[in-house]
Design an enzyme around this catalytic site. Structure first.
Site, PDB file in Angstrom:
ATOM      1  N   ARG A  23       0.823  -1.209   0.000  1.00 27.97           N
ATOM      2  CA  ARG A  23       0.000   0.000   0.000  1.00 27.97           C
ATOM      3  C   ARG A  23       0.863   1.267   0.000  1.00 27.97           C
ATOM      4  O   ARG A  23       0.497   2.274   0.604  1.00 27.97           O
ATOM      5  CB  ARG A  23      -0.950   0.013   1.210  1.00 27.97           C
ATOM      6  N   ARG A  27      -2.822   7.378   1.262  1.00 26.17           N
ATOM      7  CA  ARG A  27      -3.179   8.636   1.941  1.00 26.17           C
ATOM      8  C   ARG A  27      -2.095   9.240   2.821  1.00 26.17           C
ATOM      9  O   ARG A  27      -2.153  10.406   3.160  1.00 26.17           O
ATOM     10  CB  ARG A  27      -4.436   8.414   2.771  1.00 26.17           C
ATOM     11  N   ARG A  36      -6.118  12.773  -4.987  1.00 28.99           N
ATOM     12  CA  ARG A  36      -7.401  12.261  -4.510  1.00 28.99           C
ATOM     13  C   ARG A  36      -8.397  13.370  -4.200  1.00 28.99           C
ATOM     14  O   ARG A  36      -9.614  13.146  -4.197  1.00 28.99           O
ATOM     15  CB  ARG A  36      -7.184  11.406  -3.243  1.00 28.99           C
ATOM     16  N   ASP A  72      -7.240  -1.772  -6.997  1.00 28.05           N
ATOM     17  CA  ASP A  72      -7.720  -2.361  -5.748  1.00 28.05           C
ATOM     18  C   ASP A  72      -8.145  -3.793  -6.015  1.00 28.05           C
ATOM     19  O   ASP A  72      -8.591  -4.113  -7.120  1.00 28.05           O
ATOM     20  CB  ASP A  72      -8.898  -1.569  -5.176  1.00 28.05           C
ATOM     21  N   TYR A 147     -15.483 -10.255   1.225  1.00 30.63           N
ATOM     22  CA  TYR A 147     -16.091  -8.954   0.903  1.00 30.63           C
ATOM     23  C   TYR A 147     -17.420  -9.134   0.173  1.00 30.63           C
ATOM     24  O   TYR A 147     -18.381  -8.407   0.404  1.00 30.63           O
ATOM     25  CB  TYR A 147     -15.130  -8.096   0.063  1.00 30.63           C
TER      26      TYR A 147
HETATM   27  O1  CP3 Z   1      -0.221  -1.052  -2.608  1.00 32.29           O
HETATM   28  C1  CP3 Z   1      -0.464  -0.099  -3.361  1.00 32.29           C
HETATM   29  O2  CP3 Z   1       0.021   1.039  -3.196  1.00 32.29           O
HETATM   30  C2  CP3 Z   1      -1.300  -0.372  -4.586  1.00 32.29           C
HETATM   31  C3  CP3 Z   1      -2.695  -0.163  -4.480  1.00 32.29           C
HETATM   32  C4  CP3 Z   1      -3.570  -1.005  -3.545  1.00 32.29           C
HETATM   33  C5  CP3 Z   1      -4.708  -0.442  -2.892  1.00 32.29           C
HETATM   34  N1  CP3 Z   1      -5.382  -1.457  -2.279  1.00 32.29           N
HETATM   35  C6  CP3 Z   1      -5.070   0.979  -2.936  1.00 32.29           C
HETATM   36  C7  CP3 Z   1      -6.065   1.503  -1.963  1.00 32.29           C
HETATM   37  C8  CP3 Z   1      -3.540  -2.360  -3.239  1.00 32.29           C
HETATM   38  C9  CP3 Z   1      -2.516  -3.417  -3.616  1.00 32.29           C
HETATM   39  C10 CP3 Z   1      -4.698  -2.639  -2.444  1.00 32.29           C
HETATM   40  C11 CP3 Z   1      -5.053  -3.982  -1.940  1.00 32.29           C
HETATM   41  C12 CP3 Z   1      -6.230  -4.144  -1.068  1.00 32.29           C
HETATM   42  N2  CP3 Z   1      -7.425  -3.496  -1.144  1.00 32.29           N
HETATM   43  C13 CP3 Z   1      -6.326  -5.120  -0.043  1.00 32.29           C
HETATM   44  C14 CP3 Z   1      -5.260  -6.127   0.320  1.00 32.29           C
HETATM   45  C15 CP3 Z   1      -4.147  -5.526   1.095  1.00 32.29           C
HETATM   46  C16 CP3 Z   1      -4.490  -5.141   2.519  1.00 32.29           C
HETATM   47  O3  CP3 Z   1      -4.182  -3.997   2.858  1.00 32.29           O
HETATM   48  O4  CP3 Z   1      -4.959  -5.978   3.265  1.00 32.29           O
HETATM   49  C17 CP3 Z   1      -7.593  -4.991   0.547  1.00 32.29           C
HETATM   50  C18 CP3 Z   1      -8.143  -5.815   1.696  1.00 32.29           C
HETATM   51  C19 CP3 Z   1      -8.296  -3.977  -0.171  1.00 32.29           C
HETATM   52  C20 CP3 Z   1      -9.691  -3.515   0.041  1.00 32.29           C
HETATM   53  C21 CP3 Z   1      -9.715  -2.102   0.487  1.00 32.29           C
HETATM   54  N3  CP3 Z   1      -9.437  -1.032  -0.324  1.00 32.29           N
HETATM   55  C22 CP3 Z   1     -10.049  -1.616   1.770  1.00 32.29           C
HETATM   56  C23 CP3 Z   1     -10.406  -2.470   2.966  1.00 32.29           C
HETATM   57  C24 CP3 Z   1      -9.968  -0.223   1.704  1.00 32.29           C
HETATM   58  C25 CP3 Z   1     -10.347   0.752   2.774  1.00 32.29           C
HETATM   59  C26 CP3 Z   1      -9.392   0.813   3.879  1.00 32.29           C
HETATM   60  C27 CP3 Z   1      -8.222   1.653   3.502  1.00 32.29           C
HETATM   61  O5  CP3 Z   1      -7.083   1.203   3.660  1.00 32.29           O
HETATM   62  O6  CP3 Z   1      -8.457   2.785   3.075  1.00 32.29           O
HETATM   63  C28 CP3 Z   1      -9.521   0.124   0.399  1.00 32.29           C
HETATM   64  C29 CP3 Z   1      -9.272   1.489  -0.127  1.00 32.29           C
HETATM   65  C30 CP3 Z   1      -7.921   1.756  -0.727  1.00 32.29           C
HETATM   66  N4  CP3 Z   1      -7.238   0.909  -1.546  1.00 32.29           N
HETATM   67  C31 CP3 Z   1      -7.178   2.968  -0.594  1.00 32.29           C
HETATM   68  C32 CP3 Z   1      -6.021   2.808  -1.372  1.00 32.29           C
HETATM   69  C33 CP3 Z   1      -4.926   3.814  -1.601  1.00 32.29           C
HETATM   70  C34 CP3 Z   1      -7.601   4.211   0.168  1.00 32.29           C
HETATM   71  C35 CP3 Z   1      -8.626   4.900  -0.656  1.00 32.29           C
HETATM   72  C36 CP3 Z   1      -8.618   6.387  -0.551  1.00 32.29           C
HETATM   73  O7  CP3 Z   1      -7.819   7.044  -1.228  1.00 32.29           O
HETATM   74  O8  CP3 Z   1      -9.491   6.902   0.157  1.00 32.29           O
END
Ligand code: CP3
Length: 339
Positions: A23, A27, A36, A72, A147
């Site tokens: 990740r 943010r 964003r 995502d 999910y």
């Molecule tokens: O790693 C990276 O930089 C690449 C992008 C990436 C995102 N999500 C961007 C994201 C990757 C590889 C993921 C994987 C992901 N997404 C997982 C597996 C990894 C983990 O952390 O367990 C999961 C479970 C998700 C599902 C998901 N997406 C959740 C639960 C959330 C909300 C919680 C959170 O961390 O914000 C997201 C949103 C998300 N995915 C954001 C980002 C940058 C934040 C969104 C925003 O900008 O508001």
């Protein structure tokens, strides 16, 4: 291209230990928040120019040894027919969760070229600009199933496990459909040019070892053998220290471990045919630079006998992490591991 990361994945000798952060685009970076501020999260994922821009940010700012495609794990399930939204504070929300047979049969078969054209477009833009390898990814089938069935994040996965324990045939049908979809998406990413792929199994640790073996491992194996590729495959079964002996059977080139197991113990379990990735506690980056350096050093020493080691956090970087903490970690890994 700097291929230190790929060499470590394959267990070849490297001049230093490569590092990237799960990740890493997100943010905690003011540069990400600026992008964003103008566009919603799903639109950001679906706009190749912007997705490529935020993919590159951590490579420039942190000097990590790999980039990960900005997208995502839930994007493909939206294309299968799930009504996906991201709420600013509560994370993902799915309006039509799967609870019965009809909703599993209704899931669409995905065609990445038609349904997710922005993924390959983003990869192609990035390949032209990057001087480090690009990692593609997907969610693991169990994690995606949670999910889809819960309708969002969950504490106890009661709906998912109710399906497993009352209607295992339906759960297996869902897993089968997800496995086919995941193979298809990973193949499309590899064809577009990614240099490695990671399978994120965020919720694997919610399963008992017996259930992991029956309801998840066979599908992960099928994915890894089914993508038929030379690019390294990283499997990340989060919170699964007690099941690493099973994860070893997945066929992955690299297993990513969280911080709840000592890395030296994990290396012993993985043996000399699999590389390891991990495993700093993400909250360490809120600590002093001295503590960060000390913990980095401990992990580098703990992984000394690994076939290959890719330094990473044990899970994703947290939203409020100080950027200088992340920079301190990357610098410490590079400096302390250089021969
Ligand atoms: O790693 C990276 O930089 C690449 C992008 C990436 C995102 N999500 C961007 C994201 C990757 C590889 C993921 C994987 C992901 N997404 C997982 C597996 C990894 C983990 O952390 O367990 C999961 C479970 C998700 C599902 C998901 N997406 C959740 C639960 C959330 C909300 C919680 C959170 O961390 O914000 C997201 C949103 C998300 N995915 C954001 C980002 C940058 C934040 C969104 C925003 O900008 O508001």
């Amino acid at each position: 291209m700097n291929n230190t990361f790929l060499k470590a994945c394959r267990g070849e000798k490297t001049d230093y230990t490569p590092v990237w952060i799960m990740r890493q685009a997100g943010r905690y970076l003011p540069e990400y928040r600026r992008v964003r501020g103008k566009v919603g999260f799903l639109d950001l994922c679906k706009t190749p120019g912007l997705a490529a821009e935020v993919t590159l940010q951590p490579v420039d700012i942190l000097k990590v040894d790999a980039a990960i495609l900005f997208s995502d794990i839930l994007i493909p399930i939206e294309a299968m027919g799930m009504k996906l939204e991201f709420h600013e504070t509560k994370g993902p929300f799915i309006d039509n969760p799967i609870r019965d047979e009809a909703s599993v049969w209704r899931l669409r078969t995905l065609n990445p070229a038609e349904d997710l054209p922005f993924v390959a477009e983003t990869i192609k833009l990035l390949i032209k600009q990057l001087n480090v390898p690009l990692i593609g990814f997907s969610g693991a089938p169990f994690t995606l199933a949670t999910y889809m069935i819960e309708g969002g994040s969950s504490r106890n996965f009661v709906n998912t496990k109710t399906m497993i324990y009352r209607n295992p045939g339906l759960f297996h049908l869902l897993m089968d459909k997800l496995t086919t979809m995941i193979i298809c998406c990973l193949k499309a990413q590899i064809e577009a040019g990614v240099h490695a792929v990671q399978i994120f199994d965020t919720w694997a640790g919610a399963l008992s070892p017996g259930d992991f073996r029956e309801f998840e491992l066979p599908y992960v194996k099928r994915i890894i053998s089914g993508i038929e590729t030379d690019v390294p495959v990283i499997y990340f079964p989060n919170n699964s220290g007690a099941m690493l002996n099973l994860a070893v059977e997945s066929g992955a080139d690299v297993i990513s471990v969280d911080w709840r197991i000592g890395i030296a113990d994990a290396v012993t379990i993985l043996g000399d045919k699999i590389s390891i990735q991990g495993n700093l506690d993400p909250t360490t980056l809120f600590g002093t630079h001295d503590i960060i350096r000390e913990r980095v050093s401990d992990i580098l020493h703990g992984a000394a006998k690994a076939r290959g080691h890719i330094f990473n956090l044990g899970h994703g970087i947290l939203p409020d992490t100080p950027v200088e903490g992340a920079v301190a970690m990357v610098d410490a890994v590079h400096e302390l591991s250089s021969k």
